[in-house]
Design a protein around this motif. Structure first.
Motif, PDB file in Angstrom:
ATOM      1  N   MET A  76      -2.892  71.020   2.864  1.00 16.91           N
ATOM      2  CA  MET A  76      -3.576  71.976   3.563  1.00 16.91           C
ATOM      3  C   MET A  76      -2.757  72.183   4.759  1.00 16.91           C
ATOM      4  N   LYS A  77      -2.555  73.274   5.529  1.00 12.61           N
ATOM      5  CA  LYS A  77      -1.875  73.436   6.811  1.00 12.61           C
ATOM      6  C   LYS A  77      -3.143  73.374   7.715  1.00 12.61           C
ATOM      7  N   GLN A  78      -2.745  72.694   9.064  1.00 11.71           N
ATOM      8  CA  GLN A  78      -3.649  72.611  10.197  1.00 11.71           C
ATOM      9  C   GLN A  78      -2.886  73.631  11.322  1.00 11.71           C
ATOM     10  N   VAL A  79      -3.955  74.204  11.781  1.00 10.79           N
ATOM     11  CA  VAL A  79      -3.577  75.473  12.491  1.00 10.79           C
ATOM     12  C   VAL A  79      -4.344  75.435  13.846  1.00 10.79           C
ATOM     13  N   ALA A  80      -3.880  75.304  15.097  1.00  7.14           N
ATOM     14  CA  ALA A  80      -4.799  75.707  16.146  1.00  7.14           C
ATOM     15  C   ALA A  80      -4.487  77.170  16.821  1.00  7.14           C
ATOM     16  N   TYR A 100      -8.320  80.949   8.099  1.00  2.20           N
ATOM     17  CA  TYR A 100      -9.421  79.917   7.534  1.00  2.20           C
ATOM     18  C   TYR A 100      -9.607  80.577   6.217  1.00  2.20           C
ATOM     19  N   ALA A 127      -6.401  77.351   5.309  1.00  6.37           N
ATOM     20  CA  ALA A 127      -5.733  76.614   6.526  1.00  6.37           C
ATOM     21  C   ALA A 127      -7.120  75.835   7.010  1.00  6.37           C
ATOM     22  N   ASP A 128      -6.876  74.857   7.446  1.00  4.88           N
ATOM     23  CA  ASP A 128      -7.746  73.998   8.391  1.00  4.88           C
ATOM     24  C   ASP A 128      -7.620  74.531  10.011  1.00  4.88           C
ATOM     25  N   VAL A 129      -8.491  75.329  10.513  1.00  9.62           N
ATOM     26  CA  VAL A 129      -8.211  76.051  11.642  1.00  9.62           C
ATOM     27  C   VAL A 129      -9.145  75.577  12.993  1.00  9.62           C
ATOM     28  N   MET A 130      -8.306  75.192  14.328  1.00  3.75           N
ATOM     29  CA  MET A 130      -8.987  74.929  15.334  1.00  3.75           C
ATOM     30  C   MET A 130      -9.018  76.123  16.060  1.00  3.75           C
ATOM     31  N   VAL A 143     -14.623  79.194  11.115  1.00  2.04           N
ATOM     32  CA  VAL A 143     -13.226  78.282  11.269  1.00  2.04           C
ATOM     33  C   VAL A 143     -13.726  76.585  11.171  1.00  2.04           C
ATOM     34  N   SER A 144     -12.714  76.024  10.773  1.00  2.00           N
ATOM     35  CA  SER A 144     -13.086  74.313  10.704  1.00  2.00           C
ATOM     36  C   SER A 144     -13.760  73.858  11.782  1.00  2.00           C
TER      37      SER A 144
END
Length: 46
Positions: free
Chosen positions: A1-5, A21, A25-28, A44-45
Motif C-alpha cells: 500500500m502506498k502512503q501519500v501526504a 484514497y 492509497a493511505d492518504v494524509m 481519507v485515512s
C-alpha cells in the motif's frame, strides 16, 4: 500500500486526496484551515 501526504486542500488537493484514497492509497491530508481538514476526514485515512 502506498502512503501519500497531500498538502493543501483546495479544489485540486481535495480531489487528489479523495481519488488516491479511493484507489487504495493511505492518504494524509494537511491544510492550514482546520474546518477543511474536518470536512474531508471521512474521505481519507488521516
Amino acid at each position: 500500500m502506498k502512503q501519500v501526504a497531500v498538502l493543501g486542500l483546495g479544489r485540486f488537493g481535495r480531489k487528489l486526496a479523495v481519488s488516491l484514497y479511493e484507489n487504495g492509497a493511505d492518504v494524509m491530508a494537511v491544510d492550514k484551515c482546520e474546518d477543511i481538514v474536518e470536512n474531508i476526514s471521512s474521505s481519507v485515512s488521516f
